[in-house]
Design a protein around this motif. Structure first.
Motif, PDB file in Angstrom:
ATOM      1  N   LEU A  74       3.660  -9.625  -0.783  1.00  0.00           N
ATOM      2  CA  LEU A  74       3.921  -8.365  -1.233  1.00  0.00           C
ATOM      3  C   LEU A  74       5.431  -8.212  -1.295  1.00  0.00           C
ATOM      4  CD1 LEU A  74       1.718  -6.130   0.877  1.00  0.00           C
ATOM      5  CD2 LEU A  74       1.261  -6.604  -1.415  1.00  0.00           C
ATOM      6  N   TYR A  75       5.933  -8.091  -2.504  1.00  0.00           N
ATOM      7  CA  TYR A  75       7.605  -7.937  -2.551  1.00  0.00           C
ATOM      8  C   TYR A  75       8.068  -6.351  -2.777  1.00  0.00           C
ATOM      9  CZ  TYR A  75       6.626 -12.844  -4.017  1.00  0.00           C
ATOM     10  OH  TYR A  75       6.462 -14.208  -3.705  1.00  0.00           O
ATOM     11  N   GLU A  84       2.268   1.631   3.868  1.00  0.00           N
ATOM     12  CA  GLU A  84       1.080   2.043   3.506  1.00  0.00           C
ATOM     13  C   GLU A  84       1.054   2.545   1.889  1.00  0.00           C
ATOM     14  OE1 GLU A  84       2.064   2.590   7.682  1.00  0.00           O
ATOM     15  OE2 GLU A  84       3.215   3.143   5.855  1.00  0.00           O
ATOM     16  N   LEU A  85       2.023   2.849   1.437  1.00  0.00           N
ATOM     17  CA  LEU A  85       2.201   2.859  -0.122  1.00  0.00           C
ATOM     18  C   LEU A  85       1.899   1.683  -0.796  1.00  0.00           C
ATOM     19  CD1 LEU A  85       2.993   4.808  -2.603  1.00  0.00           C
ATOM     20  CD2 LEU A  85       5.215   4.153  -2.234  1.00  0.00           C
ATOM     21  N   VAL A  86       2.599   0.727  -0.396  1.00  0.00           N
ATOM     22  CA  VAL A  86       2.296  -0.609  -0.896  1.00  0.00           C
ATOM     23  C   VAL A  86       0.894  -1.172  -0.839  1.00  0.00           C
ATOM     24  CG1 VAL A  86       3.101  -2.964  -1.196  1.00  0.00           C
ATOM     25  CG2 VAL A  86       4.966  -1.289  -0.698  1.00  0.00           C
ATOM     26  N   GLU A  90      -2.023  -2.106  -3.593  1.00  0.00           N
ATOM     27  CA  GLU A  90      -2.903  -3.275  -3.454  1.00  0.00           C
ATOM     28  C   GLU A  90      -4.280  -2.994  -3.446  1.00  0.00           C
ATOM     29  OE1 GLU A  90      -3.897  -6.294   0.105  1.00  0.00           O
ATOM     30  OE2 GLU A  90      -2.054  -6.052   0.122  1.00  0.00           O
ATOM     31  N   HIS A  91      -4.712  -2.240  -2.675  1.00  0.00           N
ATOM     32  CA  HIS A  91      -6.154  -1.878  -2.602  1.00  0.00           C
ATOM     33  C   HIS A  91      -6.690  -1.464  -3.671  1.00  0.00           C
ATOM     34  CE1 HIS A  91      -5.655  -1.334   2.161  1.00  0.00           C
ATOM     35  NE2 HIS A  91      -5.551  -2.577   1.930  1.00  0.00           N
ATOM     36  N   ILE A 219       3.628   3.802 -12.325  1.00  0.00           N
ATOM     37  CA  ILE A 219       2.538   4.567 -11.595  1.00  0.00           C
ATOM     38  C   ILE A 219       3.013   5.763 -10.665  1.00  0.00           C
ATOM     39  CG2 ILE A 219       2.445   3.104  -9.716  1.00  0.00           C
ATOM     40  CD1 ILE A 219      -0.621   3.085 -10.053  1.00  0.00           C
ATOM     41  N   ILE A 220       2.201   6.672 -10.245  1.00  0.00           N
ATOM     42  CA  ILE A 220       2.504   7.601  -9.244  1.00  0.00           C
ATOM     43  C   ILE A 220       1.419   7.728  -8.142  1.00  0.00           C
ATOM     44  CG2 ILE A 220       3.875   8.918 -10.929  1.00  0.00           C
ATOM     45  CD1 ILE A 220       1.380  11.039 -10.702  1.00  0.00           C
ATOM     46  N   PHE A 221       1.812   8.084  -7.102  1.00  0.00           N
ATOM     47  CA  PHE A 221       0.954   8.223  -5.884  1.00  0.00           C
ATOM     48  C   PHE A 221       1.090   9.658  -5.314  1.00  0.00           C
ATOM     49  CE2 PHE A 221       0.391   3.621  -6.111  1.00  0.00           C
ATOM     50  CZ  PHE A 221      -0.916   3.430  -5.593  1.00  0.00           C
ATOM     51  N   ALA A 222       0.193   9.983  -4.954  1.00  0.00           N
ATOM     52  CA  ALA A 222       0.304  11.321  -4.049  1.00  0.00           C
ATOM     53  C   ALA A 222      -0.077  11.109  -2.554  1.00  0.00           C
ATOM     54  CB  ALA A 222      -0.960  12.444  -4.696  1.00  0.00           C
TER      55      ALA A 222
END
Length: 232
Positions: A74-75, A84-86, A90-91, A219-222
């Motif tokens: 992971l970079y 946790e976001l990265v 990945e998941h 991409i976005i994450f909530a």
């Protein structure tokens, strides 16, 4: 951290893992002590920043951290992106590799699953399950068969001056697709924060060749109660 450079040398990198096992029906106390020390050392070393040796095939890719659970490199900059976001990213991509529909739905914001299912059923007469299978098949075709994710790079998107603008644009785009102009506000009301970022994914195909699977995609994450969800 160096930027992810898509060079012929980097794409040709072949990663290998060695596994060492120990056999024996009975361990001595000294062996048990040694094993405990090794486990403790491994725990301490987990997630440490690693640097490829100069001249290595992946030298141009820069520094990385290895997920001890998956072996994926992971970079990312910890100051910008929480681990946790990265890992959520990945998941999310592992659900496609493993063709795991339930894990895929769990990776998405529940509100998104609900709205997207309604949209698909209305417009195409099929649901998330069929849509997910199509995505899995598309990625598999791109790698000419089965594949294994090897590296993920996360960085600030250059598309917008701020993450907030990127989030607003992405949510509006989704809202327009599903014909729900209230979708952006509904999302914001159901999460604690939103992140917008750019990423790359590399994977190894069945021939042992490492290639780009996804290149510079936004991409976005909530984030809700410490857990990160994406939007399909």
């Amino acid at each position: 951290m160096n930027k992810l450079k898509i060079t012929a040398l980097a794409l040709a990198a072949v990663m290998s893992m060695s596994v060492v096992t120990a056999c024996g029906s009975k361990k001595s106390s000294s062996a048990e002590s040694s094993s405990a020390e090794e486990q403790q050392e491994k725990k301490v070393n987990d997630w440490e920043l690693e640097s490829p040796s100069e001249g290595a095939k992946d030298y141009d890719l820069g520094d990385y951290r290895t997920d001890p659970e998956t072996g994926i490199k992971l970079y990312y900059e910890e100051e910008q992106f929480p681990r946790e976001l990265v890992l959520a990213l990945e998941h999310y991509f592992l659900t496609f590799e493993k063709n795991d529909l339930e894990a895929y739905k769990a990776a998405n914001l529940p509100l998104y699953n609900e709205e997207w299912e309604k949209y698909l059923q209305k417009e195409y007469k099929y649901g998330i399950e069929s849509s997910f299978k199509t995505r899995c098949d598309s990625l598999k075709d791109a790698m000419e068969g089965t594949y294994k994710i090897t590296r993920i790079k996360v960085e600030k998107s250059e598309q917008f001056p701020t993450e907030e603008e990127g989030v607003d644009d992405y949510l509006k785009w989704l809202g327009d697709i599903i014909s729900n102009d209230k979708f952006p506000e509904q999302v914001k009301a159901n999460c604690d924060s939103l992140r917008y970022m750019s990423f790359y994914v590399m994977a190894e195909n069945s021939k042992g060749e490492e290639n780009m699977l996804v290149s510079e995609y936004n991409i976005i994450f909530a984030e809700k109660d410490g857990k990160y969800y994406t939007f399909g």
